[in-house]
Design a protein around this motif. Structure first.
Motif, PDB file in Angstrom:
ATOM      1  N   ASP A  12       0.855  -1.185   0.000  1.00 26.65           N
ATOM      2  CA  ASP A  12       0.000   0.000   0.000  1.00 26.65           C
ATOM      3  C   ASP A  12       0.892   1.237   0.000  1.00 26.65           C
ATOM      4  OD1 ASP A  12      -1.859   2.093   0.598  1.00 26.65           O
ATOM      5  OD2 ASP A  12      -3.151   0.646   1.629  1.00 26.65           O
ATOM      6  N   ASP A  13       0.630   2.159  -0.913  1.00 28.75           N
ATOM      7  CA  ASP A  13       1.472   3.344  -1.020  1.00 28.75           C
ATOM      8  C   ASP A  13       1.145   4.409   0.016  1.00 28.75           C
ATOM      9  OD1 ASP A  13      -0.983   3.665  -2.565  1.00 28.75           O
ATOM     10  OD2 ASP A  13      -0.172   5.592  -3.199  1.00 28.75           O
ATOM     11  N   PHE A  19       0.032   2.409   8.531  1.00 28.05           N
ATOM     12  CA  PHE A  19       0.054   2.580   9.985  1.00 28.05           C
ATOM     13  C   PHE A  19      -1.242   2.065  10.622  1.00 28.05           C
ATOM     14  CE2 PHE A  19      -1.234   5.013  13.699  1.00 28.05           C
ATOM     15  CZ  PHE A  19      -0.195   4.723  14.573  1.00 28.05           C
ATOM     16  N   PHE A  20      -2.390   2.471  10.069  1.00 34.16           N
ATOM     17  CA  PHE A  20      -3.671   2.059  10.635  1.00 34.16           C
ATOM     18  C   PHE A  20      -3.882   0.548  10.498  1.00 34.16           C
ATOM     19  CE2 PHE A  20      -5.034   6.585   9.624  1.00 34.16           C
ATOM     20  CZ  PHE A  20      -4.880   7.002  10.940  1.00 34.16           C
ATOM     21  N   PHE A  21      -3.419  -0.032   9.407  1.00 32.05           N
ATOM     22  CA  PHE A  21      -3.509  -1.476   9.209  1.00 32.05           C
ATOM     23  C   PHE A  21      -2.718  -2.189  10.310  1.00 32.05           C
ATOM     24  CE2 PHE A  21      -2.550  -5.587   7.430  1.00 32.05           C
ATOM     25  CZ  PHE A  21      -3.655  -5.910   6.647  1.00 32.05           C
ATOM     26  N   LEU A  34       3.826  -8.671  10.312  1.00 35.22           N
ATOM     27  CA  LEU A  34       3.504  -7.844   9.153  1.00 35.22           C
ATOM     28  C   LEU A  34       4.758  -7.309   8.494  1.00 35.22           C
ATOM     29  CD1 LEU A  34       1.344  -6.359   7.426  1.00 35.22           C
ATOM     30  CD2 LEU A  34       1.517  -4.475   9.070  1.00 35.22           C
ATOM     31  N   LEU A  35       4.802  -7.459   7.182  1.00 31.94           N
ATOM     32  CA  LEU A  35       5.836  -6.880   6.338  1.00 31.94           C
ATOM     33  C   LEU A  35       5.105  -5.959   5.365  1.00 31.94           C
ATOM     34  CD1 LEU A  35       8.822  -6.898   5.421  1.00 31.94           C
ATOM     35  CD2 LEU A  35       8.253  -8.855   3.987  1.00 31.94           C
ATOM     36  N   THR A  36       5.630  -4.745   5.168  1.00 30.89           N
ATOM     37  CA  THR A  36       4.963  -3.803   4.269  1.00 30.89           C
ATOM     38  C   THR A  36       5.903  -3.331   3.164  1.00 30.89           C
ATOM     39  OG1 THR A  36       5.530  -1.845   5.597  1.00 30.89           O
ATOM     40  CG2 THR A  36       3.446  -2.950   6.115  1.00 30.89           C
ATOM     41  N   VAL A  37       5.289  -2.996   2.036  1.00 33.25           N
ATOM     42  CA  VAL A  37       5.989  -2.345   0.929  1.00 33.25           C
ATOM     43  C   VAL A  37       5.120  -1.176   0.473  1.00 33.25           C
ATOM     44  CG1 VAL A  37       7.270  -4.378   0.159  1.00 33.25           C
ATOM     45  CG2 VAL A  37       5.000  -3.935  -0.779  1.00 33.25           C
ATOM     46  N   ALA A  38       5.757  -0.178  -0.140  1.00 33.83           N
ATOM     47  CA  ALA A  38       5.062   1.068  -0.453  1.00 33.83           C
ATOM     48  C   ALA A  38       4.623   1.210  -1.911  1.00 33.83           C
ATOM     49  CB  ALA A  38       5.939   2.261  -0.076  1.00 33.83           C
ATOM     50  N   PRO A 114     -12.633   0.713   4.867  1.00 38.00           N
ATOM     51  CA  PRO A 114     -13.713   1.489   5.483  1.00 38.00           C
ATOM     52  C   PRO A 114     -13.300   2.941   5.671  1.00 38.00           C
ATOM     53  CG  PRO A 114     -12.682   0.055   7.104  1.00 38.00           C
ATOM     54  CD  PRO A 114     -12.045  -0.256   5.782  1.00 38.00           C
ATOM     55  N   GLY A 115     -14.287   3.820   5.660  1.00 34.08           N
ATOM     56  CA  GLY A 115     -14.022   5.234   5.850  1.00 34.08           C
ATOM     57  C   GLY A 115     -13.688   5.587   7.292  1.00 34.08           C
ATOM     58  N   GLU A 116     -14.026   4.686   8.200  1.00 32.80           N
ATOM     59  CA  GLU A 116     -13.788   4.932   9.616  1.00 32.80           C
ATOM     60  C   GLU A 116     -12.754   3.952  10.158  1.00 32.80           C
ATOM     61  OE1 GLU A 116     -17.489   4.981  11.844  1.00 32.80           O
ATOM     62  OE2 GLU A 116     -18.535   5.449   9.973  1.00 32.80           O
ATOM     63  N   TYR A 117     -11.787   4.490  10.875  1.00 37.46           N
ATOM     64  CA  TYR A 117     -10.745   3.653  11.456  1.00 37.46           C
ATOM     65  C   TYR A 117     -11.334   2.573  12.361  1.00 37.46           C
ATOM     66  CZ  TYR A 117      -7.053   2.150  14.584  1.00 37.46           C
ATOM     67  OH  TYR A 117      -6.196   1.382  15.314  1.00 37.46           O
TER      68      TYR A 117
END
Length: 148
Positions: A12-13, A19-21, A34-38, A114-117
């Motif tokens: 996710d860019d 961060f929220f995920f 969790l591993l992330t890429v941008a 979702p639009g809400e955290y």
């Protein structure tokens, strides 16, 4: 899926979305790594140089720079090395023809961000629970996961 921590890969860019995920994962009743890429290029580079089992599931944003989620999905599905990697599309859009195409191309689930955290944890939980409880790709009727 394995019994130990669930290995998640998030492409996710959007830095805030990453961060929220990650924060939402800490509130789930599963142990996760969790591993992330941008962006899509980072994702494909990581996958091409990694071991087969880098992740138990990939959460893939569609609208990323350099290489879109659509392009990544097509490349991943064409590679036998990743034939068993469930891919959950994780996007803000909800265009029905696009969703139908993604299902046909092999995505496991489609989660609309979702639009809400406060609802993020619930959709992630639903997607992971589906994988844990049934590793067979869901029917078209159960493909999309939305917050209630």
């Amino acid at each position: 899926m394995n019994v130990g921590p669930i290995k998640l890969l998030l492409a996710d860019d959007d830095e805030d979305d990453r961060f929220f995920f990650k924060d939402s994962l800490s509130k789930l009743p599963f142990e996760t790594n969790l591993l992330t890429v941008a962006n899509g290029e980072e994702l494909m580079s990581l996958l091409s140089t990694s071991e087969k089992n880098i992740a138990d599931v990939l959460f893939l944003d569609l609208n990323m720079p350099r290489k879109s989620g659509f392009e990544c999905l097509a490349e991943i599905m064409a590679n036998d090395k990743f034939k068993d990697l469930p891919i959950i599309i994780y996007s803000t859009s909800m265009d029905e023809p696009v969703v139908n195409t993604l299902y046909e191309q092999g995505a496991f689930h489609y989660i609309r961000k979702p639009g809400e955290y406060s609802k993020l944890k619930d959709v992630i939980f639903k997607g992971l629970s589906s994988l844990i409880n049934n590793s067979i790709k869901p029917s078209k009727d159960n493909f999309v996961i939305q917050s209630s």
